[in-house]
Design an enzyme around this catalytic site. Structure first.
Site, PDB file in Angstrom:
ATOM      1  N   LYS A  30     -11.826  13.923  20.714  1.00 34.08           N
ATOM      2  CA  LYS A  30     -11.950  14.438  21.998  1.00 34.08           C
ATOM      3  C   LYS A  30     -11.417  15.663  22.357  1.00 34.08           C
ATOM      4  CE  LYS A  30      -7.787  13.805  23.892  1.00 34.08           C
ATOM      5  NZ  LYS A  30      -6.851  14.661  24.220  1.00 34.08           N
ATOM      6  N   ASP A 156      -4.604   7.183  26.419  1.00 35.21           N
ATOM      7  CA  ASP A 156      -6.173   7.582  26.100  1.00 35.21           C
ATOM      8  C   ASP A 156      -7.154   6.907  25.747  1.00 35.21           C
ATOM      9  OD1 ASP A 156      -5.180  10.072  27.123  1.00 35.21           O
ATOM     10  OD2 ASP A 156      -4.968  11.134  24.902  1.00 35.21           O
TER      11      ASP A 156
HETATM   12  O1  C5P Z   1       0.437   6.576  26.620  1.00 32.54           O
HETATM   13  P1  C5P Z   1       0.952   7.350  25.150  1.00 32.54           P
HETATM   14  O2  C5P Z   1       1.725   6.407  24.467  1.00 32.54           O
HETATM   15  O3  C5P Z   1      -0.199   7.948  24.699  1.00 32.54           O
HETATM   16  O4  C5P Z   1       1.861   8.584  25.660  1.00 32.54           O
HETATM   17  C1  C5P Z   1       2.779   9.215  25.012  1.00 32.54           C
HETATM   18  C2  C5P Z   1       3.929   9.889  25.790  1.00 32.54           C
HETATM   19  O5  C5P Z   1       3.357  11.036  26.418  1.00 32.54           O
HETATM   20  C3  C5P Z   1       4.590   9.035  26.691  1.00 32.54           C
HETATM   21  O6  C5P Z   1       5.686   8.312  26.020  1.00 32.54           O
HETATM   22  C4  C5P Z   1       4.773  10.208  27.767  1.00 32.54           C
HETATM   23  O7  C5P Z   1       6.281  10.774  27.133  1.00 32.54           O
HETATM   24  C5  C5P Z   1       3.904  11.148  27.593  1.00 32.54           C
HETATM   25  N1  C5P Z   1       2.854  10.947  28.852  1.00 32.54           N
HETATM   26  C6  C5P Z   1       3.036  11.195  30.140  1.00 32.54           C
HETATM   27  N2  C5P Z   1       2.237  11.047  31.065  1.00 32.54           N
HETATM   28  C7  C5P Z   1       0.996  10.651  30.651  1.00 32.54           C
HETATM   29  C8  C5P Z   1       0.426  10.545  29.339  1.00 32.54           C
HETATM   30  C9  C5P Z   1       1.782  10.580  28.279  1.00 32.54           C
HETATM   31  O8  C5P Z   1       4.276  11.788  30.397  1.00 32.54           O
HETATM   32  N3  C5P Z   1       0.037  10.588  31.608  1.00 32.54           N
END
Ligand code: C5P
Length: 311
Positions: A30, A156
Protein backbone atom coordinates in the site's frame (compact mmCIF):
# COMPACT_ATOMS: atom_id res chain seq x y z
CA UNK A 1 -2.68 -16.35 -12.84
CA UNK A 2 -5.25 -13.88 -11.57
CA UNK A 3 -4.72 -13.16 -7.89
CA UNK A 4 -8.41 -12.85 -7.05
CA UNK A 5 -10.54 -15.78 -5.87
CA UNK A 6 -13.41 -16.31 -3.50
CA UNK A 7 -13.45 -18.50 -0.42
CA UNK A 8 -16.03 -21.18 0.34
CA UNK A 9 -17.98 -18.61 2.35
CA UNK A 10 -17.99 -16.25 -0.63
CA UNK A 11 -15.59 -13.72 0.91
CA UNK A 12 -12.89 -12.53 -1.48
CA UNK A 13 -9.30 -13.36 -0.68
CA UNK A 14 -6.31 -12.95 -2.88
CA UNK A 15 -5.38 -16.53 -3.54
CA UNK A 16 -5.85 -19.83 -5.30
CA UNK A 17 -7.03 -22.90 -3.42
CA UNK A 18 -5.66 -26.40 -3.86
CA UNK A 19 -7.78 -29.37 -2.77
CA UNK A 20 -9.14 -27.67 0.38
CA UNK A 21 -5.89 -27.89 2.31
CA UNK A 22 -3.53 -25.41 0.65
CA UNK A 23 -3.63 -21.93 -0.84
CA UNK A 24 -1.30 -19.71 -2.83
CA UNK A 25 -1.97 -16.09 -1.89
CA UNK A 26 -0.88 -12.65 -3.00
CA UNK A 27 -0.43 -9.92 -0.39
CA UNK A 28 -0.42 -6.40 -1.93
CA UNK A 29 1.61 -3.37 -0.83
CA UNK A 30 0.00 0.00 0.00
CA UNK A 31 0.86 3.66 -0.16
CA UNK A 32 -0.60 6.46 1.97
CA UNK A 33 -2.06 9.20 -0.23
CA UNK A 34 -2.79 11.20 2.93
CA UNK A 35 -1.70 10.84 6.55
CA UNK A 36 -2.48 13.34 9.31
CA UNK A 37 -1.82 12.98 13.03
CA UNK A 38 -4.56 14.37 15.28
CA UNK A 39 -2.91 13.77 18.65
CA UNK A 40 -0.98 11.45 20.93
CA UNK A 41 -3.05 8.95 22.94
CA UNK A 42 -2.57 7.74 26.48
CA UNK A 43 -1.67 4.24 25.16
CA UNK A 44 1.35 5.71 23.32
CA UNK A 45 -0.19 5.43 19.86
CA UNK A 46 -1.14 8.41 17.71
CA UNK A 47 -4.65 9.20 16.56
CA UNK A 48 -4.60 9.25 12.76
CA UNK A 49 -6.51 9.99 9.62
CA UNK A 50 -5.03 8.27 6.60
CA UNK A 51 -6.06 7.37 3.06
CA UNK A 52 -4.50 4.08 2.02
CA UNK A 53 -4.31 2.66 -1.50
CA UNK A 54 -3.33 -0.95 -2.30
CA UNK A 55 -1.03 -1.45 -5.30
CA UNK A 56 -0.02 -4.42 -7.45
CA UNK A 57 3.33 -5.14 -5.83
CA UNK A 58 2.93 -8.47 -4.03
CA UNK A 59 4.46 -10.82 -1.50
CA UNK A 60 3.44 -14.42 -2.11
CA UNK A 61 2.31 -16.81 0.63
CA UNK A 62 1.98 -20.57 0.37
CA UNK A 63 -0.31 -21.71 3.18
CA UNK A 64 -0.79 -25.40 3.96
CA UNK A 65 -3.26 -26.72 6.52
CA UNK A 66 -1.81 -29.49 8.73
CA UNK A 67 -3.59 -31.72 11.25
CA UNK A 68 -1.31 -30.87 14.21
CA UNK A 69 -2.00 -27.56 15.99
CA UNK A 70 1.38 -26.04 15.06
CA UNK A 71 2.25 -22.84 13.19
CA UNK A 72 5.39 -23.01 11.06
CA UNK A 73 6.86 -20.20 8.96
CA UNK A 74 9.74 -20.18 6.50
CA UNK A 75 10.95 -17.51 4.11
CA UNK A 76 12.97 -16.94 0.95
CA UNK A 77 14.37 -13.78 2.56
CA UNK A 78 17.46 -14.46 4.69
CA UNK A 79 17.01 -11.17 6.66
CA UNK A 80 13.41 -11.91 7.67
CA UNK A 81 12.69 -12.98 11.25
CA UNK A 82 10.45 -16.05 10.93
CA UNK A 83 10.05 -16.44 14.70
CA UNK A 84 7.03 -15.71 16.86
CA UNK A 85 7.39 -11.92 16.40
CA UNK A 86 6.74 -12.16 12.68
CA UNK A 87 3.32 -10.66 11.90
CA UNK A 88 2.35 -13.78 9.89
CA UNK A 89 2.96 -16.00 12.92
CA UNK A 90 1.22 -13.51 15.21
CA UNK A 91 -1.81 -13.40 12.90
CA UNK A 92 -2.03 -17.21 12.71
CA UNK A 93 -1.62 -17.54 16.49
CA UNK A 94 -4.26 -14.84 17.18
CA UNK A 95 -6.76 -16.49 14.83
CA UNK A 96 -6.05 -19.91 16.35
CA UNK A 97 -6.44 -18.58 19.91
CA UNK A 98 -9.84 -17.08 19.08
CA UNK A 99 -11.42 -19.99 17.16
CA UNK A 100 -9.47 -23.04 18.37
CA UNK A 101 -9.56 -25.04 15.12
CA UNK A 102 -8.25 -28.61 15.37
CA UNK A 103 -5.54 -27.87 12.83
CA UNK A 104 -2.34 -25.90 12.30
CA UNK A 105 -0.53 -24.38 9.35
CA UNK A 106 2.79 -24.36 7.57
CA UNK A 107 3.42 -21.10 5.73
CA UNK A 108 6.14 -20.06 3.31
CA UNK A 109 6.58 -16.41 2.43
CA UNK A 110 8.28 -15.07 -0.71
CA UNK A 111 9.08 -11.39 -0.14
CA UNK A 112 8.87 -8.89 -2.98
CA UNK A 113 7.62 -5.87 -1.01
CA UNK A 114 10.58 -3.96 0.46
CA UNK A 115 10.70 -4.13 4.26
CA UNK A 116 10.77 -1.19 6.75
CA UNK A 117 9.59 0.93 3.82
CA UNK A 118 6.13 2.18 4.85
CA UNK A 119 4.56 -0.08 2.19
CA UNK A 120 2.70 -2.30 4.66
CA UNK A 121 4.28 -5.59 3.55
CA UNK A 122 4.28 -7.23 6.98
CA UNK A 123 0.73 -6.05 7.71
CA UNK A 124 -0.49 -7.28 4.33
CA UNK A 125 1.14 -10.68 4.87
CA UNK A 126 -0.66 -10.86 8.24
CA UNK A 127 -4.05 -9.95 6.75
CA UNK A 128 -3.60 -12.45 3.93
CA UNK A 129 -2.73 -15.13 6.49
CA UNK A 130 -5.96 -14.35 8.38
CA UNK A 131 -8.04 -14.60 5.18
CA UNK A 132 -6.38 -17.82 4.02
CA UNK A 133 -6.62 -19.58 7.40
CA UNK A 134 -10.17 -18.37 7.98
CA UNK A 135 -10.92 -20.41 4.88
CA UNK A 136 -8.53 -23.38 5.21
CA UNK A 137 -9.40 -23.91 8.88
CA UNK A 138 -13.11 -23.76 7.98
CA UNK A 139 -13.76 -20.91 10.43
CA UNK A 140 -15.68 -18.76 7.95
CA UNK A 141 -15.86 -15.84 10.40
CA UNK A 142 -17.44 -12.62 9.11
CA UNK A 143 -15.21 -9.75 8.02
CA UNK A 144 -15.97 -7.68 11.17
CA UNK A 145 -14.58 -10.42 13.42
CA UNK A 146 -11.53 -10.84 11.24
CA UNK A 147 -10.95 -7.07 11.49
CA UNK A 148 -10.81 -7.43 15.30
CA UNK A 149 -8.15 -10.15 15.01
CA UNK A 150 -6.29 -7.97 12.49
CA UNK A 151 -6.30 -4.97 14.85
CA UNK A 152 -4.72 -7.11 17.59
CA UNK A 153 -1.83 -7.90 15.28
CA UNK A 154 -1.02 -4.32 14.10
CA UNK A 155 -2.49 -0.92 13.29
CA UNK A 156 -2.39 -1.35 9.49
CA UNK A 157 -3.47 -4.99 9.23
CA UNK A 158 -7.26 -4.42 9.04
CA UNK A 159 -6.84 -2.20 5.96
CA UNK A 160 -5.60 -5.17 3.95
CA UNK A 161 -8.94 -6.92 4.48
CA UNK A 162 -10.54 -4.09 2.46
CA UNK A 163 -8.46 -3.06 -0.57
CA UNK A 164 -8.28 -1.23 -2.98
CA UNK A 165 -8.58 1.88 -0.79
CA UNK A 166 -9.80 2.96 2.63
CA UNK A 167 -10.02 5.93 4.95
CA UNK A 168 -8.44 4.68 8.16
CA UNK A 169 -8.79 6.34 11.56
CA UNK A 170 -8.15 5.55 15.24
CA UNK A 171 -4.58 4.22 15.32
CA UNK A 172 -5.22 3.12 11.72
CA UNK A 173 -7.37 0.09 12.50
CA UNK A 174 -10.80 1.70 11.96
CA UNK A 175 -11.31 1.11 8.25
CA UNK A 176 -13.89 2.74 6.00
CA UNK A 177 -13.62 1.44 2.41
CA UNK A 178 -13.11 4.16 -0.21
CA UNK A 179 -13.88 4.23 -3.92
CA UNK A 180 -11.12 4.66 -6.49
CA UNK A 181 -12.72 6.51 -9.43
CA UNK A 182 -10.02 5.53 -11.95
CA UNK A 183 -7.16 3.09 -11.82
CA UNK A 184 -4.03 4.96 -10.69
CA UNK A 185 -0.44 4.59 -11.92
CA UNK A 186 2.45 5.15 -9.53
CA UNK A 187 6.20 4.82 -9.21
CA UNK A 188 7.62 3.61 -5.88
CA UNK A 189 11.27 4.17 -4.99
CA UNK A 190 12.88 2.32 -2.07
CA UNK A 191 16.09 3.80 -0.65
CA UNK A 192 18.87 1.47 0.56
CA UNK A 193 17.87 2.13 4.19
CA UNK A 194 14.64 1.49 6.11
CA UNK A 195 12.81 3.59 8.72
CA UNK A 196 11.62 2.42 12.13
CA UNK A 197 7.94 3.38 12.46
CA UNK A 198 8.22 3.86 16.22
CA UNK A 199 11.24 6.16 15.79
CA UNK A 200 9.56 8.32 13.13
CA UNK A 201 6.47 8.77 15.34
CA UNK A 202 8.72 9.66 18.29
CA UNK A 203 10.26 12.57 16.30
CA UNK A 204 6.91 13.94 15.19
CA UNK A 205 5.49 17.34 16.19
CA UNK A 206 1.72 16.92 16.53
CA UNK A 207 0.15 19.79 14.52
CA UNK A 208 -2.04 22.39 16.23
CA UNK A 209 -4.28 22.65 13.16
CA UNK A 210 -4.49 19.32 11.37
CA UNK A 211 -4.91 19.19 7.59
CA UNK A 212 -8.42 18.16 6.54
CA UNK A 213 -8.61 15.05 4.35
CA UNK A 214 -11.94 15.78 2.65
CA UNK A 215 -10.29 17.12 -0.51
CA UNK A 216 -8.08 14.08 -1.07
CA UNK A 217 -10.97 11.67 -0.41
CA UNK A 218 -13.15 13.50 -2.91
CA UNK A 219 -10.33 13.58 -5.46
CA UNK A 220 -9.78 9.81 -5.11
CA UNK A 221 -13.50 9.21 -5.65
CA UNK A 222 -13.30 11.21 -8.86
CA UNK A 223 -10.08 9.44 -9.83
CA UNK A 224 -8.32 12.56 -11.11
CA UNK A 225 -4.57 12.16 -10.56
CA UNK A 226 -3.78 15.90 -10.68
CA UNK A 227 -6.46 16.65 -8.13
CA UNK A 228 -5.30 13.83 -5.84
CA UNK A 229 -1.68 14.96 -6.23
CA UNK A 230 -2.54 18.52 -5.17
CA UNK A 231 -4.45 17.28 -2.10
CA UNK A 232 -1.86 14.69 -0.94
CA UNK A 233 0.12 15.17 2.28
CA UNK A 234 1.89 13.08 4.90
CA UNK A 235 2.64 14.41 8.39
CA UNK A 236 5.38 11.79 8.85
CA UNK A 237 7.39 13.05 5.88
CA UNK A 238 9.08 15.82 7.85
CA UNK A 239 10.35 13.72 10.80
CA UNK A 240 11.37 10.85 8.47
CA UNK A 241 13.32 13.24 6.21
CA UNK A 242 15.00 14.85 9.22
CA UNK A 243 16.13 11.38 10.35
CA UNK A 244 17.14 10.26 6.87
CA UNK A 245 18.18 13.07 4.48
CA UNK A 246 18.45 10.49 1.65
CA UNK A 247 14.64 10.63 1.49
CA UNK A 248 14.73 14.29 0.40
CA UNK A 249 17.06 13.40 -2.48
CA UNK A 250 14.63 10.74 -3.73
CA UNK A 251 11.62 13.06 -3.39
CA UNK A 252 13.53 15.69 -5.40
CA UNK A 253 14.47 13.25 -8.16
CA UNK A 254 10.81 12.18 -8.49
CA UNK A 255 9.53 15.77 -8.32
CA UNK A 256 11.94 16.83 -11.08
CA UNK A 257 9.80 14.83 -13.53
CA UNK A 258 6.67 16.80 -12.56
CA UNK A 259 4.26 13.90 -11.89
CA UNK A 260 0.83 14.69 -10.36
CA UNK A 261 2.21 14.31 -6.81
CA UNK A 262 5.23 13.10 -4.84
CA UNK A 263 5.29 11.89 -1.23
CA UNK A 264 6.71 9.57 1.41
CA UNK A 265 4.60 6.45 2.05
CA UNK A 266 3.59 5.95 5.69
CA UNK A 267 6.61 6.32 7.97
CA UNK A 268 8.96 5.59 5.05
CA UNK A 269 11.50 4.98 3.80
CA UNK A 270 9.82 4.39 0.39
CA UNK A 271 8.68 7.42 -1.63
CA UNK A 272 6.22 7.44 -4.51
CA UNK A 273 5.14 9.53 -7.46
CA UNK A 274 1.48 9.57 -8.44
CA UNK A 275 1.37 9.70 -12.25
CA UNK A 276 -1.29 10.64 -14.79
CA UNK A 277 -1.01 7.37 -16.73
CA UNK A 278 1.18 4.30 -17.21
CA UNK A 279 3.27 6.02 -19.87
CA UNK A 280 4.18 8.84 -17.51
CA UNK A 281 4.96 6.30 -14.76
CA UNK A 282 7.40 4.48 -17.09
CA UNK A 283 9.07 7.77 -17.98
CA UNK A 284 9.39 8.84 -14.32
CA UNK A 285 10.81 5.42 -13.38
CA UNK A 286 13.38 5.57 -16.20
CA UNK A 287 14.41 9.10 -15.21
CA UNK A 288 14.89 8.13 -11.56
CA UNK A 289 16.92 5.06 -12.55
CA UNK A 290 19.13 7.31 -14.71
CA UNK A 291 19.50 9.94 -11.99
CA UNK A 292 20.31 7.18 -9.47
CA UNK A 293 19.76 8.92 -6.13
CA UNK A 294 22.18 7.64 -3.46
CA UNK A 295 22.25 3.85 -3.39
CA UNK A 296 19.01 3.34 -5.40
CA UNK A 297 19.41 0.51 -7.93
CA UNK A 298 17.16 -0.33 -10.89
CA UNK A 299 15.47 -3.01 -8.77
CA UNK A 300 14.46 -0.46 -6.13
CA UNK A 301 12.18 1.39 -8.60
CA UNK A 302 8.70 -0.14 -9.08
CA UNK A 303 6.05 0.88 -11.61
CA UNK A 304 2.72 -0.10 -10.02
CA UNK A 305 -1.05 0.32 -10.32
CA UNK A 306 -3.84 0.55 -7.79
CA UNK A 307 -5.14 -2.97 -7.08
CA UNK A 308 -7.56 -4.63 -7.33
CA UNK A 309 -9.25 -2.81 -10.16
CA UNK A 310 -12.76 -1.64 -9.34
CA UNK A 311 -13.40 0.52 -12.41
O1 C5P B 1 0.70 -0.93 15.35
P1 C5P B 1 2.09 -1.10 14.87
O2 C5P B 1 2.80 -2.24 15.54
O3 C5P B 1 2.20 -1.16 13.40
O4 C5P B 1 2.87 0.22 15.30
C1 C5P B 1 4.28 0.30 15.35
C2 C5P B 1 4.69 1.51 16.18
O5 C5P B 1 4.38 2.73 15.48
C3 C5P B 1 3.97 1.63 17.51
O6 C5P B 1 4.63 0.93 18.51
C4 C5P B 1 4.00 3.14 17.76
O7 C5P B 1 5.25 3.53 18.28
C5 C5P B 1 3.89 3.72 16.36
N1 C5P B 1 2.50 4.07 16.00
C6 C5P B 1 1.92 5.19 16.57
N2 C5P B 1 0.63 5.51 16.24
C7 C5P B 1 -0.05 4.78 15.33
C8 C5P B 1 0.53 3.65 14.73
C9 C5P B 1 1.82 3.32 15.09
O8 C5P B 1 2.53 5.87 17.40
N3 C5P B 1 -1.29 5.14 15.01
Amino acid sequence: MTPERRTRSGEPFWGRRFRNHAALCWAPAKVNLFLEVLGKRSDGYHELETLMLAVDLFDMLEVVRVDDPVIGLSSTEPGLDTGEDNLITRAAVALHARYRPEAGAIIRITKKIPMAAGLGGGSSDAATTILALNDLWGINAPREELAEVAAEVGSDVAFFLAPPAAWCTGRGEVVEPATVGEQLDLVIVKPPFGCSTAEVYSKLNVPKSPVNGDAVRKALRRGNADEIGRAMSNRLQEPATAMRPGIAEILRSLDFEKPAGVQLSGSGSACFALCRDRREAMRVADAVRMAGPAGVTDNDVFVVRSWPTTV
